[in-house]
Design an enzyme around this catalytic site. Structure first.
Site, PDB file in Angstrom:
ATOM      1  N   TYR A  33     -34.082  18.825 -53.359  1.00  0.00           N
ATOM      2  CA  TYR A  33     -34.644  18.723 -52.017  1.00  0.00           C
ATOM      3  C   TYR A  33     -33.540  18.674 -50.980  1.00  0.00           C
ATOM      4  CZ  TYR A  33     -33.632  13.679 -51.547  1.00  0.00           C
ATOM      5  OH  TYR A  33     -33.008  12.470 -51.425  1.00  0.00           O
ATOM      6  N   ARG A  52     -25.691  23.271 -49.462  1.00  0.00           N
ATOM      7  CA  ARG A  52     -25.877  22.269 -50.527  1.00  0.00           C
ATOM      8  C   ARG A  52     -27.109  22.587 -51.376  1.00  0.00           C
ATOM      9  NH1 ARG A  52     -26.160  16.199 -48.799  1.00  0.00           N
ATOM     10  NH2 ARG A  52     -28.192  16.882 -48.063  1.00  0.00           N
ATOM     11  N   ARG A 101     -46.342  21.901 -70.927  1.00  0.00           N
ATOM     12  CA  ARG A 101     -45.221  20.968 -70.788  1.00  0.00           C
ATOM     13  C   ARG A 101     -44.245  21.216 -71.938  1.00  0.00           C
ATOM     14  NH1 ARG A 101     -43.908  15.968 -72.962  1.00  0.00           N
ATOM     15  NH2 ARG A 101     -42.798  14.547 -71.577  1.00  0.00           N
ATOM     16  N   LYS A 150     -28.780  17.099 -55.505  1.00  0.00           N
ATOM     17  CA  LYS A 150     -29.791  16.367 -54.711  1.00  0.00           C
ATOM     18  C   LYS A 150     -31.163  16.555 -55.349  1.00  0.00           C
ATOM     19  CE  LYS A 150     -30.889  15.452 -49.841  1.00  0.00           C
ATOM     20  NZ  LYS A 150     -30.763  14.003 -49.881  1.00  0.00           N
ATOM     21  N   GLU A 182     -22.592   4.406 -52.932  1.00  0.00           N
ATOM     22  CA  GLU A 182     -23.194   4.824 -51.655  1.00  0.00           C
ATOM     23  C   GLU A 182     -24.408   3.958 -51.392  1.00  0.00           C
ATOM     24  OE1 GLU A 182     -24.537   8.952 -52.026  1.00  0.00           O
ATOM     25  OE2 GLU A 182     -24.996   8.623 -54.141  1.00  0.00           O
TER      26      GLU A 182
HETATM   27  N1  PDD Z   1     -30.728  11.225 -48.114  1.00  0.00           N
HETATM   28  N2  PDD Z   1     -26.485   9.757 -50.464  1.00  0.00           N
HETATM   29  C1  PDD Z   1     -27.748   9.834 -50.912  1.00  0.00           C
HETATM   30  C2  PDD Z   1     -28.059   9.216 -52.238  1.00  0.00           C
HETATM   31  C3  PDD Z   1     -28.746  10.453 -50.132  1.00  0.00           C
HETATM   32  O1  PDD Z   1     -30.016  10.515 -50.592  1.00  0.00           O
HETATM   33  C4  PDD Z   1     -28.401  10.987 -48.872  1.00  0.00           C
HETATM   34  C5  PDD Z   1     -29.420  11.679 -47.998  1.00  0.00           C
HETATM   35  C6  PDD Z   1     -27.064  10.898 -48.450  1.00  0.00           C
HETATM   36  C7  PDD Z   1     -26.600  11.474 -47.131  1.00  0.00           C
HETATM   37  O2  PDD Z   1     -26.584  12.884 -47.171  1.00  0.00           O
HETATM   38  P1  PDD Z   1     -26.833  13.744 -45.856  1.00  0.00           P
HETATM   39  O3  PDD Z   1     -25.827  13.312 -44.878  1.00  0.00           O
HETATM   40  O4  PDD Z   1     -26.640  15.128 -46.298  1.00  0.00           O
HETATM   41  O5  PDD Z   1     -28.251  13.443 -45.398  1.00  0.00           O
HETATM   42  C8  PDD Z   1     -26.135  10.285 -49.272  1.00  0.00           C
HETATM   43  C9  PDD Z   1     -31.789  11.858 -47.353  1.00  0.00           C
HETATM   44  C10 PDD Z   1     -31.622  11.688 -45.884  1.00  0.00           C
HETATM   45  C11 PDD Z   1     -33.128  11.374 -47.865  1.00  0.00           C
HETATM   46  O6  PDD Z   1     -33.273  11.308 -49.064  1.00  0.00           O
HETATM   47  O7  PDD Z   1     -34.037  11.102 -47.067  1.00  0.00           O
END
Ligand code: PDD
Length: 286
Positions: A33, A52, A101, A150, A182
């Site tokens: 996503y 990304r 599945r 992601k 993070e």
């Molecule tokens: N999340 N680390 C994680 C685990 C994240 O899920 C996100 C973003 C970031 C920051 O990445 P970016 O700057 O590209 O948004 C770091 C999004 C905003 C979400 O899941 O809603």
């Protein structure tokens, strides 16, 4: 009023949008996503999110169903159809519905499932929290080993967010082998003197699009940037702390595990980086 969402080439009222119960996104969290913010009706950091997305798909051996130009057209259409001024566009691509599945990936003729929706957030860039800062707690990072992809496996970040809410704070910082990785859905930083310190890119963290921009702007503003691990104790003793994400932009952090960071109020560097980030990315918005 009902939103218009995008599912596999169609723009539909949200009540009519359907995805199969056999979709691998639903059964196996087999999907990726992107969250892209919208300010004044325009997409922030769009190119970075597209790049990304392509990388996440490629790491999972999934086809990218669209070119960057096609994605841009779809993003713009969903923003326009929903009249979003400030808010976000959520995009999800899964490995689709192979019928049965099966743990093995299906063949390439199974089409990925593509879903987009919007969330309006009037005044997104003027969040009152940016004036007071977030409080965070630390909790162990027990996510999988490829956090640079992601994926939609967001259960542990949700559990961490709930732990933070139960503790009466805004978010949790995840800790592995004694070092902060993070936040639940954001990248973490501390500031000492004129130096911004944040964990280096690896499989351990998401390669934030906001992070890349903020570090670039920080260097341009003659701030020192050091990409290295830091502990919760070092963060508590820092002058400032902050997080970055597409939805929170640059958000100051004023308390970690009950200890005030610096003066316990929003710091100069975080405030400045938020201003620069919003100014510069607004100028470059598409
Ligand atoms: N999340 N680390 C994680 C685990 C994240 O899920 C996100 C973003 C970031 C920051 O990445 P970016 O700057 O590209 O948004 C770091 C999004 C905003 C979400 O899941 O809603």
């Amino acid at each position: 009023m009902s939103r218009t969402v995008y599912v596999n080439g169609e723009y539909l009222p949200e009540e009519e949008a359907k995805v199969s119960v056999f979709d691998r996104g639903f059964l196996m969290a087999d999907g990726v996503y992107e969250v892209t913010s919208v300010l004044d009706g325009k997409l922030i950091d769009f190119a970075g999110h597209c790049t990304r997305l392509a990388r996440s798909l490629s790491e999972l051996e999934m086809q990218n169903p669209h070119s960057d130009e096609d994605w841009l057209a779809i993003f713009r259409e969903i923003v326009a159809r929903n009249g979003v001024e400030d808010g976000m566009v959520y995009l999800q691509v899964t490995r689709g519905n192979p019928g049965d599945r099966d743990f093995a990936y299906p063949s390439d003729d199974v089409k990925p499932t593509v879903v987009l929706f919007t969330q309006s957030k009037p005044g997104l860039a003027d969040s009152p929290a940016a004036k007071t800062g977030w409080k965070v707690i630390s909790i162990p990072d027990v996510r999988w080993g490829r956090r640079d992809i992601k994926t939609v496996q967001l259960l542990y970040p949700s559990m961490a967010k709930m732990a933070a809410k139960k503790a009466g704070v805004d978010d949790a910082w995840l800790v592995e082998d004694g070092f902060v990785t993070e936040g639940t859905s954001n990248n973490a930083y501390i500031v000492k003197g004129n130096k911004i310190i944040t964990r280096a890119l690896s499989h351990d963290i998401l390669h934030g699009i906001t992070r890349a921009a903020v570090l670039r702007f920080a260097s341009e503003a003659q701030m020192e940037v050091e990409e290295r691990n830091f502990t919760i104790a070092e963060a508590q003793a820092a002058d400032e702390a902050f997080i970055t994400s597409a939805s929170a932009f640059v958000m100051p952090v004023v308390e970690i595990d009950g200890a005030a960071v610096g003066t316990g109020t929003v710091g100069r560097v975080a405030t400045r980086m938020r201003e620069i980030y919003l100014d510069e990315t607004r100028k470059a918005a598409v």
